[in-house]
Design an enzyme around this catalytic site. Sequence first.
Site, PDB file in Angstrom:
ATOM      1  N   TYR A  55      39.963  70.269  43.153  1.00 14.92           N
ATOM      2  CA  TYR A  55      40.912  69.457  42.320  1.00 14.92           C
ATOM      3  C   TYR A  55      40.298  68.844  41.295  1.00 14.92           C
ATOM      4  O   TYR A  55      39.314  68.144  41.366  1.00 14.92           O
ATOM      5  CB  TYR A  55      41.525  68.635  43.306  1.00 14.92           C
ATOM      6  N   HIS A  85      48.636  61.783  29.128  1.00 15.99           N
ATOM      7  CA  HIS A  85      48.706  60.563  29.971  1.00 15.99           C
ATOM      8  C   HIS A  85      48.710  59.483  29.102  1.00 15.99           C
ATOM      9  O   HIS A  85      48.967  58.376  29.490  1.00 15.99           O
ATOM     10  CB  HIS A  85      47.676  60.658  30.939  1.00 15.99           C
ATOM     11  N   TYR A 282      52.967  12.827  48.243  1.00 17.65           N
ATOM     12  CA  TYR A 282      52.129  13.907  48.585  1.00 17.65           C
ATOM     13  C   TYR A 282      51.375  14.469  47.621  1.00 17.65           C
ATOM     14  O   TYR A 282      50.501  15.047  47.594  1.00 17.65           O
ATOM     15  CB  TYR A 282      53.206  15.079  49.162  1.00 17.65           C
ATOM     16  N   ARG A 285      48.245  12.468  47.487  1.00 22.70           N
ATOM     17  CA  ARG A 285      47.681  12.430  49.019  1.00 22.70           C
ATOM     18  C   ARG A 285      47.279  13.565  49.576  1.00 22.70           C
ATOM     19  O   ARG A 285      46.227  13.969  50.055  1.00 22.70           O
ATOM     20  CB  ARG A 285      48.640  11.626  49.673  1.00 22.70           C
ATOM     21  N   PHE A 331      41.496  55.898  43.939  1.00 25.59           N
ATOM     22  CA  PHE A 331      42.119  55.361  42.956  1.00 25.59           C
ATOM     23  C   PHE A 331      43.093  54.216  43.441  1.00 25.59           C
ATOM     24  O   PHE A 331      43.780  53.727  42.325  1.00 25.59           O
ATOM     25  CB  PHE A 331      42.505  56.609  42.240  1.00 25.59           C
ATOM     26  N   GLU A 415      52.612  61.904  44.658  1.00 27.30           N
ATOM     27  CA  GLU A 415      52.099  60.501  44.486  1.00 27.30           C
ATOM     28  C   GLU A 415      53.353  59.607  45.065  1.00 27.30           C
ATOM     29  O   GLU A 415      53.933  59.104  44.149  1.00 27.30           O
ATOM     30  CB  GLU A 415      51.679  60.380  43.243  1.00 27.30           C
TER      31      GLU A 415
END
Length: 505
Positions: A55, A85, A282, A285, A331, A415
């Site tokens: 692959y 891409h 708060y 504190r 990946f 995918e």
Amino acid sequence: MKRLEIGTTPLSYVDYQSIADGSVVIALSETARKKIVASRKFLEEKSVRSIAPIYGVNTGFGSLCSIEVGTEDLGRLQTNLVRSHACGTGDPIDQAIVRLIIALKLKSFAVGVSGVRLEVCESLVQMFNSGALPVIYAQGSLGASGDLAPLAHMSLPLLGEGSLWFNGEILETQTVLNELGAKAWTTNTLASKEGLALLNGTQFMSAHGIYATLHARRLDYFSDFIGALSTAAHDGRIEAFSQGVHATRPQRGQVLTAKRLFEWLNETPIMHEEKVHVQDPYSFRCMPQVHGASKNALWHAMEVIETEVNSATDNPVVLEDEDAVVSAGNFHGQPLALVLDYMALALHELGSISERRTYQLISGRRGLPPFLTPNPGLNSGLMIAQYTAAGIVSQNKQYCTPASADSIESSNGQEDHVSMGANAATKLVKVVDNLYQILGIELLNASQALHLRKADISPTMQSYVTSFREVVPVIEEDRYLHPDLTASSDFLRSRSLEDDVLLSL
């Protein structure tokens, strides 16, 4: 300029800061070079011996993985991959993050399981050292199959294509190569697997994670220190930060926060004056508990990111010891996606509680005038600065919607689960940027309140406030405040801190 070797030894945060700043030149270590050469040699031999297709070496990609490609077209296959891409869009990312991406890609190759030729790696090194940086866009990665689109944009200049940042401009790669002349990198005709090795990987996500970590370590420290200033300005009490309290609930981050606050405030005379009030709100504190929880989250994220940046995250994995080239899933960005979302939430909480302290300081209580102006009514003082902080905190809440909860299948269902970690990465950086401004607004309010109270504070605190006053003077009458807000944020960004006072694993 200092030379920094990239190899199998982990880099420090000081190293990563130098890479991000562009204040070093980089080189591959001898160990890394040997591993890269050995990996390529094995891949070439395995490709000749293998009867079955491998692959990404002699097949198509994604859902096209079952289509074999002839030997004569293997280089063209890889070049086509990079070109097709490079589909990023949106704004270009910060050049500091681009530098980190390149360094982390080389760090991944140094593991020695990627099968890429040494000369391709050396071209990446040369490109970094030339000062020219690929233009990489914020949108386009799903955070699985690696950060394909961003890393394609990183890789195009290795082919002599794409565009680059150079001398403050975006220029075509060929123009930059011509200007660089003998200092230019060697452009490449890719060989088998190399396009896939360059594009597969989590370096877009992990570079954002390192960049955010560099800032998060500083922001954590600033949150504690500015919180201490606000406590003194609010005429607060010190008992809630004492060691005995936190020994009863020894959460690591809580203990560290309380220790810092107590040490700073114990040297501050106003903290030891007699108090009318028996406790503080708060937001003062509970700083050890709230800031401490963010520290714990940051430590966890730092641990995951540290493992990631010292790993090989491309595919397939070239395993000489097993005489195998294995298509797997290193990946996939899920480990990063989760912790980048977690970091965003942790940093947001530092901003959320900071804004509450700002609100308390302007509320006209404990002897301070409303909105911290000597003449309220005629003057509005810091009224609207708190609005600004509140608006930014609200925006950060929106950025805390987890990107990692989403997945959209791609590549014809091959995918079918993705991490969306790239979206987690880019919104995390927005939270980081926003937090500088939120803390800057708190610092502006705290320093103004200390002036109005005429508070006696420690030399360490006074030195800090004095430095701040050099860029943001005391507000006696209403004035145009935008420059002061910007200066407050810039003051924090430019403030030098020793690395050993910051969070570390």
